[in-house]
Design an enzyme around this catalytic site. Structure first.
Site, PDB file in Angstrom:
ATOM      1  N   LYS A 118      -9.102   0.782   7.113  1.00  0.00           N
ATOM      2  CA  LYS A 118      -9.921   0.184   8.181  1.00  0.00           C
ATOM      3  C   LYS A 118      -9.873   1.104   9.393  1.00  0.00           C
ATOM      4  CE  LYS A 118      -7.830  -2.483  10.917  1.00  0.00           C
ATOM      5  NZ  LYS A 118      -7.951  -1.756  12.214  1.00  0.00           N
TER       6      LYS A 118
ATOM      7  N   PRO B  45      -0.693   5.455   5.076  1.00  0.00           N
ATOM      8  CA  PRO B  45       0.579   5.299   5.804  1.00  0.00           C
ATOM      9  C   PRO B  45       0.690   3.924   6.444  1.00  0.00           C
ATOM     10  CG  PRO B  45      -0.956   6.674   7.044  1.00  0.00           C
ATOM     11  CD  PRO B  45      -1.596   6.432   5.712  1.00  0.00           C
ATOM     12  N   ALA B  46       1.929   3.486   6.635  1.00  0.00           N
ATOM     13  CA  ALA B  46       2.183   2.177   7.244  1.00  0.00           C
ATOM     14  C   ALA B  46       2.226   2.298   8.763  1.00  0.00           C
ATOM     15  CB  ALA B  46       3.502   1.617   6.721  1.00  0.00           C
ATOM     16  N   ALA B  47       2.009   1.170   9.441  1.00  0.00           N
ATOM     17  CA  ALA B  47       2.043   1.104  10.904  1.00  0.00           C
ATOM     18  C   ALA B  47       1.224   2.239  11.516  1.00  0.00           C
ATOM     19  CB  ALA B  47       3.487   1.171  11.407  1.00  0.00           C
ATOM     20  N   ALA B  48      -0.015   2.394  10.996  1.00  0.00           N
ATOM     21  CA  ALA B  48      -0.827   3.563  11.322  1.00  0.00           C
ATOM     22  C   ALA B  48      -2.144   3.222  11.995  1.00  0.00           C
ATOM     23  CB  ALA B  48      -1.097   4.372  10.055  1.00  0.00           C
ATOM     24  N   GLY B  49      -2.409   1.937  12.255  1.00  0.00           N
ATOM     25  CA  GLY B  49      -3.648   1.567  12.918  1.00  0.00           C
ATOM     26  C   GLY B  49      -4.866   1.563  12.021  1.00  0.00           C
TER      27      GLY B  49
ATOM     28  N   GLY C  45      -1.540  -2.714   5.391  1.00  0.00           N
ATOM     29  CA  GLY C  45      -0.994  -3.950   4.849  1.00  0.00           C
ATOM     30  C   GLY C  45      -2.011  -5.063   4.796  1.00  0.00           C
ATOM     31  N   SER C  46      -2.817  -5.185   5.849  1.00  0.00           N
ATOM     32  CA  SER C  46      -3.847  -6.226   5.873  1.00  0.00           C
ATOM     33  C   SER C  46      -4.907  -5.974   4.809  1.00  0.00           C
ATOM     34  CB  SER C  46      -4.504  -6.289   7.254  1.00  0.00           C
ATOM     35  OG  SER C  46      -3.588  -6.707   8.238  1.00  0.00           O
TER      36      SER C  46
ATOM     37  N   ASP D  26      -6.078  -8.892  11.382  1.00  0.00           N
ATOM     38  CA  ASP D  26      -6.989  -7.997  10.671  1.00  0.00           C
ATOM     39  C   ASP D  26      -7.471  -8.563   9.343  1.00  0.00           C
ATOM     40  OD1 ASP D  26      -7.223  -5.945  12.501  1.00  0.00           O
ATOM     41  OD2 ASP D  26      -5.591  -4.753  11.666  1.00  0.00           O
TER      42      ASP D  26
END
Length: 276
Positions: free
Chosen positions: A13, A93-97, A101-102, A129
């Site tokens: 996203k 990647p995680a926690a990447a904006g 995960g969403s 999200d």
């Protein structure tokens, strides 16, 4: 209910814009964002099983939780499905904006709904999200994320995504935000090409970009490097740290991605098409 093995795709996203327009009494921020989705993302496979399990693999699997902190697992549980084995191949990647995960959770819910006929209920409870990731199409997202309106007239946008490997917690970025009552986006026109989209974006904002750069200055480096490679526009997505550059053609994007990979071989750098 028919249960068969099914595959699902969880696209990245990308927030082309992200205007913070206010804050509710409960602390949640009001947003106005133009969201598109990339042609790259995570891959999931769901199959009938005894019990609810999650297996994670892929190039970005390190650090991904395998327990109920994982939104894909929580999504299945929220839908009342406790007899499915989920295989998740992580490319994002995680926690990447970029909603990794969403988007995974939304892909699970779409697969359960379309493949198994499961009623998924209110997805917003799983995160802001989730509604836009459930739509998985070019959308104007507003409110606290629960209002999603399909947007037409956005052409496929050749792009390069760059993440320097810095995980940024979203709450920290919002906590550093100074202006919390910004103006909403301008009316979204129909764009003829990537150039006209980039021109319009130049008058819009991601209000989380300045506080994110304060936390992780390397985000600014990403933006400068994309512009140096000829990007028509470069901006951070979401709360960071992933940045995107829009290019006039896919060949221009491919050349830029190759050059950036030589400069920063340890960064996550991907050529993609947005909104395709």
């Amino acid at each position: 209910m028919k249960t068969v093995e099914i595959s699902a795709f969880a696209p990245a996203k990308i927030n082309l814009t992200l205007h913070v327009t206010g804050r509710r009494a409960d602390g949640y921020h009001l947003l106005d964002s133009l969201v598109v989705f990339a042609d790259i993302g995570d891959e999931l496979r769901l199959r009938p099983a005894r019990g609810l399990t999650l297996q994670v693999s892929g190039p970005m699997a390190d650090g991904v939780p395998r327990d109920d902190r994982n939104l894909a697992l929580r999504a299945a549980r929220a839908a009342g499905v406790l007899d499915v084995a989920i295989s998740l191949k992580k490319h994002l990647p995680a926690a990447a904006g970029i909603g990794g995960g969403s988007s995974d959770a939304a892909a699970v819910l779409r697969a359960l709904k379309e493949g198994w006929g499961v009623s998924v209920g209110d997805v917003a409870a799983l995160g802001a999200d989730l509604p836009v990731c459930m739509a998985a199409r070019t959308t104007r997202m507003s409110g606290v994320g629960e209002i999603v309106t399909q947007v037409n007239g956005i052409p496929p946008l050749p792009a390069v995504l760059v993440n320097p490997g810095t995980a940024i917690p979203t709450p920290a970025v919002f906590a550093a935000l100074q202006e919390q009552d910004g103006t909403p986006m301008d009316a979204i026109p129909a764009f003829a090409d990537a150039e006209s989209c980039a021109c319009w974006l130049s008058a819009q904002r991601n209000d989380l970009e300045p506080p994110a750069i304060e936390i992780a200055p390397e985000i600014g480096d990403c933006l400068e490097m994309l512009l140096a490679q000829g990007a028509l526009s470069a901006r951070m997505s979401g709360s960071g740290a992933t940045c995107f550059g829009l290019f006039a053609s896919q060949s221009d994007a491919a050349c830029a991605a190759d050059a950036l990979k030589l400069q920063q071989p340890n960064w996550w750098i991907q050529q993609t098409v947005l909104g395709a």
